[in-house]
Design an enzyme around this catalytic site. Structure first.
Site, PDB file in Angstrom:
ATOM      1  N   GLY A  32      -1.893  51.926 -50.870  1.00  0.00           N
ATOM      2  CA  GLY A  32      -2.498  51.043 -51.860  1.00  0.00           C
ATOM      3  C   GLY A  32      -2.183  51.578 -53.384  1.00  0.00           C
TER       4      GLY A  32
ATOM      5  NE  ARG B 277      -0.382  58.768 -42.116  1.00  0.00           N
ATOM      6  CZ  ARG B 277       0.290  58.234 -43.301  1.00  0.00           C
ATOM      7  NH1 ARG B 277       0.637  58.778 -44.507  1.00  0.00           N
ATOM      8  NH2 ARG B 277       0.044  56.950 -43.424  1.00  0.00           N
TER       9      ARG B 277
ATOM     10  CE1 TYR C  64      -0.301  55.632 -33.396  1.00  0.00           C
ATOM     11  CE2 TYR C  64      -0.286  56.486 -35.322  1.00  0.00           C
ATOM     12  CZ  TYR C  64       0.186  55.627 -34.604  1.00  0.00           C
ATOM     13  OH  TYR C  64       0.977  54.628 -35.007  1.00  0.00           O
TER      14      TYR C  64
ATOM     15  CG  HIS D  46      -0.228  60.612 -36.904  1.00  0.00           C
ATOM     16  ND1 HIS D  46      -1.321  60.093 -37.626  1.00  0.00           N
ATOM     17  CD2 HIS D  46       0.649  59.708 -36.946  1.00  0.00           C
ATOM     18  CE1 HIS D  46      -1.043  59.015 -38.049  1.00  0.00           C
ATOM     19  NE2 HIS D  46       0.233  58.391 -37.773  1.00  0.00           N
ATOM     20  N   GLY D  47      -3.452  62.943 -37.750  1.00  0.00           N
ATOM     21  CA  GLY D  47      -4.981  62.480 -37.221  1.00  0.00           C
ATOM     22  C   GLY D  47      -5.479  61.242 -37.752  1.00  0.00           C
ATOM     23  CB  ALA D  48      -4.134  58.978 -39.951  1.00  0.00           C
ATOM     24  CG  HIS D  49      -2.543  55.056 -39.737  1.00  0.00           C
ATOM     25  ND1 HIS D  49      -1.593  55.055 -40.456  1.00  0.00           N
ATOM     26  CD2 HIS D  49      -3.570  55.172 -40.842  1.00  0.00           C
ATOM     27  CE1 HIS D  49      -1.610  54.879 -41.543  1.00  0.00           C
ATOM     28  NE2 HIS D  49      -2.627  55.035 -41.952  1.00  0.00           N
TER      29      HIS D  49
HETATM   30  C1  LIG Z   1      -3.436  46.183 -34.565  1.00  0.00           C
HETATM   31  C2  LIG Z   1      -3.080  47.236 -35.396  1.00  0.00           C
HETATM   32  O1  LIG Z   1      -3.898  47.400 -36.417  1.00  0.00           O
HETATM   33  N1  LIG Z   1      -2.092  47.963 -35.158  1.00  0.00           N
HETATM   34  C3  LIG Z   1      -1.560  48.873 -36.180  1.00  0.00           C
HETATM   35  C4  LIG Z   1      -1.832  50.306 -35.325  1.00  0.00           C
HETATM   36  O2  LIG Z   1      -1.594  51.329 -36.440  1.00  0.00           O
HETATM   37  C5  LIG Z   1      -0.397  51.260 -36.961  1.00  0.00           C
HETATM   38  C6  LIG Z   1      -0.115  52.199 -37.971  1.00  0.00           C
HETATM   39  O3  LIG Z   1       0.308  53.469 -37.422  1.00  0.00           O
HETATM   40  C7  LIG Z   1       0.037  49.965 -37.313  1.00  0.00           C
HETATM   41  O4  LIG Z   1       1.496  49.836 -37.759  1.00  0.00           O
HETATM   42  C8  LIG Z   1      -0.138  48.860 -36.229  1.00  0.00           C
HETATM   43  O5  LIG Z   1      -0.121  47.651 -37.145  1.00  0.00           O
END
Ligand SMILES: CC(=O)N[C@H]1CO[C@H](CO)[C@@H](O)[C@@H]1O
Ligand SMILES: *[C@@H]1O[C@H](CO)[C@@H](O)[C@H](O)[C@H]1NC(C)=O
Length: 261
Positions: free
Chosen positions: A199, A129, A82, A77-80
């Site tokens: 999207g 990812r 983390y 998991h290299g996304a979002h």
């Molecule tokens: C504040 C915010 O954007 N939180 C998000 C962090 O990322 C996860 C997805 O991996 C979201 O579900 C959270 O809403």
């Protein structure tokens, strides 16, 4: 397939210790994951240069454990927002050692994790990812196009099974926006199976596949259950999803959060 990610708020850490990050800056806003009450982010501990090989090794061990536990492969998991993305993006990574600064340096940690896992379990069991365009959890980059392209090209050195990228059309889960960017340059740069998300509706997805802008979009997957996201329970929401045949025995979901305050 299990998703390898790491680090959460301190309430999820052994002995309540601080989560680790590339930085010591926290997220100032409180965070709720889709209305679910999650603990507030807590201030992170910035990894020292000497700590980093140990964290890379943790990913290696996690991948080994996943395979021994019966999973067919792992998705890094290299996304979002983390941990790995906290190194990738210049809006978060403020390091001055060899893991921060230039694009190459910011991508070093991610690629060391990929390298370690590939050596441990084999490239044919590894996916990653990435979400260069997405700014979840306060993780922005000043040049997401260059970041996505650099990672796609660099990943070719490891011959991993797939690269899974979140497109720029998704600003929030389920909300589609127009964007001047696309994943097409990354798709062309990456010499392997390319998975796109974010999207798309059914029509956009079918068009993207028809135009050879991606390899995989739509599959019959489990319906996710938000209620079991972000829980400290080691089973619920992580390893209790139905198996999907024939390619993967199971899809596990690993969740974490990160730095904050
Ligand atoms: C504040 C915010 O954007 N939180 C998000 C962090 O990322 C996860 C997805 O991996 C979201 O579900 C959270 O809403
Ligand atoms: C689809 O795109 C990939 C990556 O650019 C390329 O390798 C492949 O040859 C293309 N396939 C077709 C049918 O054009």
């Amino acid at each position: 397939m299990i998703i390898l990610t790491c680090v959460f708020v301190s309430g999820y850490q052994p002995n309540g210790q601080a989560p680790i990050s590339s930085t010591e800056k926290g997220i100032t806003n409180s965070v709720e994951a889709n209305g679910i009450d999650v603990p507030r982010f807590t201030p992170p501990r910035k990894l020292t240069t000497q700590d980093i090989p140990m964290v890379v090794d943790d990913f290696r061990v996690a991948a080994r454990n996943a395979i021994e536990g019966g999973f067919d492969g792992v998705e890094i998991h290299g996304a979002h927002g983390y941990l790995i993305e906290q190194f990738l993006k210049d809006g978060v990574n403020d390091r001055t050692d060899e893991y921060g600064g230039s694009l190459e340096s910011r991508c070093r940690f991610a690629l060391e994790v990929v390298d370690a896992i590939v050596k441990e379990i084999g490239a044919d069991k590894v996916g990653i990812r990435l979400s260069p365009f997405i700014e979840f959890n306060a993780s922005a980059d000043s040049n997401p196009n260059a970041l996505g392209l650099y990672m796609a090209e660099s990943l070719n050195n490891y011959k991993i099974l797939y690269c899974h990228m979140v497109g720029p059309m998704m600003k929030e889960v389920g909300v589609k926006v127009e964007s001047p960017y696309t994943l097409v340059p990354m798709r062309k740069a990456f010499k392997g199976t390319f998975i796109s998300v974010g999207g798309y509706d059914m029509e956009d997805g079918n068009n993207a596949v028809a135009k050879n802008e991606t390899d995989m979009l739509n599959a019959l997957l489990n319906n996710y259950n938000w209620e079991t996201y972000y829980t400290p329970n080691p089973v619920l929401g992580y390893t209790d999803y139905l198996f999907w045949k024939p390619r993967f025995k199971s899809i596990g979901v690993g969740i974490d959060m990160r730095r904050s305050c």
